[in-house]
Design a protein around this motif. Sequence first.
Motif, PDB file in Angstrom:
ATOM      1  N   ASN A  70       3.200   9.292   0.966  1.00 32.82           N
ATOM      2  CA  ASN A  70       2.681   9.162   2.323  1.00 32.82           C
ATOM      3  C   ASN A  70       3.084   7.817   2.927  1.00 32.82           C
ATOM      4  N   LEU A  71       3.000   6.750   2.135  1.00 32.24           N
ATOM      5  CA  LEU A  71       3.454   5.440   2.614  1.00 32.24           C
ATOM      6  C   LEU A  71       4.936   5.496   2.976  1.00 32.24           C
ATOM      7  N   SER A  72       5.734   6.050   2.079  1.00 37.15           N
ATOM      8  CA  SER A  72       7.175   6.155   2.294  1.00 37.15           C
ATOM      9  C   SER A  72       7.494   6.995   3.535  1.00 37.15           C
ATOM     10  N   ASP A  73       6.784   8.105   3.711  1.00 36.69           N
ATOM     11  CA  ASP A  73       6.989   8.962   4.883  1.00 36.69           C
ATOM     12  C   ASP A  73       6.705   8.211   6.179  1.00 36.69           C
ATOM     13  N   ASN A  74       5.817   7.205   6.111  1.00 38.13           N
ATOM     14  CA  ASN A  74       5.480   6.394   7.279  1.00 38.13           C
ATOM     15  C   ASN A  74       6.280   5.091   7.328  1.00 38.13           C
ATOM     16  N   LEU A  75       7.363   5.048   6.545  1.00 34.44           N
ATOM     17  CA  LEU A  75       8.275   3.903   6.496  1.00 34.44           C
ATOM     18  C   LEU A  75       7.566   2.604   6.111  1.00 34.44           C
ATOM     19  N   SER A  97      -4.376  -0.750  -2.261  1.00 34.39           N
ATOM     20  CA  SER A  97      -2.951  -0.794  -1.956  1.00 34.39           C
ATOM     21  C   SER A  97      -2.733  -1.628  -0.695  1.00 34.39           C
ATOM     22  N   ARG A  98      -1.659  -2.415  -0.714  1.00 29.86           N
ATOM     23  CA  ARG A  98      -1.240  -3.174   0.468  1.00 29.86           C
ATOM     24  C   ARG A  98       0.215  -2.826   0.711  1.00 29.86           C
ATOM     25  N   ALA A  99       0.550  -2.498   1.957  1.00 27.33           N
ATOM     26  CA  ALA A  99       1.922  -2.106   2.289  1.00 27.33           C
ATOM     27  C   ALA A  99       2.349  -2.768   3.595  1.00 27.33           C
ATOM     28  N   ILE A 100       3.677  -2.907   3.757  1.00 33.48           N
ATOM     29  CA  ILE A 100       4.234  -3.520   4.963  1.00 33.48           C
ATOM     30  C   ILE A 100       5.230  -2.568   5.619  1.00 33.48           C
ATOM     31  N   GLY A 101       5.456  -2.810   6.892  1.00 39.86           N
ATOM     32  CA  GLY A 101       6.413  -1.998   7.639  1.00 39.86           C
ATOM     33  C   GLY A 101       6.420  -2.438   9.087  1.00 39.86           C
ATOM     34  N   LYS A 102       6.723  -1.498   9.981  1.00 41.34           N
ATOM     35  CA  LYS A 102       6.726  -1.774  11.422  1.00 41.34           C
ATOM     36  C   LYS A 102       5.974  -0.661  12.127  1.00 41.34           C
ATOM     37  N   GLN A 109       1.031  -4.512   8.570  1.00 39.20           N
ATOM     38  CA  GLN A 109       0.549  -4.437   7.193  1.00 39.20           C
ATOM     39  C   GLN A 109      -0.713  -3.602   7.181  1.00 39.20           C
ATOM     40  N   ILE A 110      -0.884  -2.854   6.114  1.00 40.96           N
ATOM     41  CA  ILE A 110      -2.070  -2.022   5.961  1.00 40.96           C
ATOM     42  C   ILE A 110      -2.615  -2.207   4.553  1.00 40.96           C
ATOM     43  N   CYS A 111      -3.914  -2.390   4.483  1.00 41.13           N
ATOM     44  CA  CYS A 111      -4.614  -2.474   3.208  1.00 41.13           C
ATOM     45  C   CYS A 111      -5.515  -1.253   3.114  1.00 41.13           C
ATOM     46  N   ASN A 112      -5.360  -0.493   2.049  1.00 37.56           N
ATOM     47  CA  ASN A 112      -6.177   0.690   1.804  1.00 37.56           C
ATOM     48  C   ASN A 112      -7.012   0.464   0.560  1.00 37.56           C
ATOM     49  N   LEU A 113      -8.297   0.807   0.655  1.00 35.42           N
ATOM     50  CA  LEU A 113      -9.189   0.751  -0.484  1.00 35.42           C
ATOM     51  C   LEU A 113      -9.905   2.094  -0.583  1.00 35.42           C
ATOM     52  N   PHE A 114      -9.667   2.796  -1.679  1.00 33.84           N
ATOM     53  CA  PHE A 114     -10.328   4.071  -1.942  1.00 33.84           C
ATOM     54  C   PHE A 114     -11.410   3.814  -2.988  1.00 33.84           C
ATOM     55  N   ILE A 115     -12.634   4.210  -2.698  1.00 34.94           N
ATOM     56  CA  ILE A 115     -13.767   3.967  -3.588  1.00 34.94           C
ATOM     57  C   ILE A 115     -14.412   5.305  -3.936  1.00 34.94           C
ATOM     58  N   LYS A 116     -14.447   5.625  -5.211  1.00 36.16           N
ATOM     59  CA  LYS A 116     -15.085   6.866  -5.645  1.00 36.16           C
ATOM     60  C   LYS A 116     -16.600   6.644  -5.617  1.00 36.16           C
ATOM     61  N   ILE A 117     -17.292   7.363  -4.731  1.00 35.00           N
ATOM     62  CA  ILE A 117     -18.733   7.194  -4.592  1.00 35.00           C
ATOM     63  C   ILE A 117     -19.468   8.120  -5.561  1.00 35.00           C
ATOM     64  N   TYR A 118     -19.207   9.398  -5.459  1.00 29.82           N
ATOM     65  CA  TYR A 118     -19.761  10.420  -6.352  1.00 29.82           C
ATOM     66  C   TYR A 118     -18.604  11.305  -6.800  1.00 29.82           C
ATOM     67  N   SER A 119     -18.889  12.292  -7.611  1.00 26.29           N
ATOM     68  CA  SER A 119     -17.807  13.129  -8.123  1.00 26.29           C
ATOM     69  C   SER A 119     -17.062  13.866  -7.006  1.00 26.29           C
TER      70      SER A 119
END
Length: 182
Positions: free
Chosen positions: A104-109, A128-133, A140-150
Motif C-alpha cells: 500500500n505504501l509502494s502503491d502510494n509512491l 511505520s514511518r514513510a516519505i514521499g511527495k 512524511q506519514i507515521c502510522n501506528l496500529f494498536i491491537k485493542i481487542y482480538s
Amino acid sequence: MRKILMIFLFACIAACESKSELSENMNCKPEQYANLETIADMDKQFKVLLPSHWKTHLYYDKNQTSIFSADTTKQLTDSYTIDITYVYDEIIFDDQFIQRFKKNLSDNLLVETTSYELMFKERDAYYSRAIGKRGKFKYQICNLFIKIYSHHYLHAKAEIFGDSLVNQRICNALSLIEKIEY
C-alpha cells in the motif's frame, strides 16, 4: 512527612506521563500544549487530548469511528494532521499484514524509512514511518496500529507536509497520540 508525600506524588505524575517507546526512540522533546480538551469519538471507543483551537472532525459508520484534527491557524508546511481511527476488525501483525501494508505504501509512491513492532500502552502495536511527495510538497506519514481487542484495533496516523522541522512536528504529533485513552 509532607515533603516526602509531595515528592512521591510528583514521581507518580511523572511516571504516568512517561514517553512511549516511539518518543524515546526519536529522543523527542515535544512542544507543551496549553488549553488541551478531551475529544471522544462518536461511538465512545476512545478519547484523546487535543489543542482546543484545532479544527476537529468526527466520523462514524458500522466499520469504524474516527477523529481527524489539525491546526488550521498555521500553514500546512508548518503543522501536521492527526487521524485516529478505531476499526471494528481483526489485525494480526504477521508477514501477510506487513507485506500488504508495504505494498500500500509502494502503491502510494511512499518509501518506508522505519518500521517495527512494539508495546504501546501495554498493547501489541506496529509503527511505520514513510516519505514521499503529495502534490508539490515533500511528505512524511507515521502510522501506528494498536491491537485493542482480538477483533478491534486503533490506527493513529500523523501526516507532515514540507521539510521544515519535520522531526519536531513528528514528536509533537506523537506526544498527542500518546494521550489516547481506550
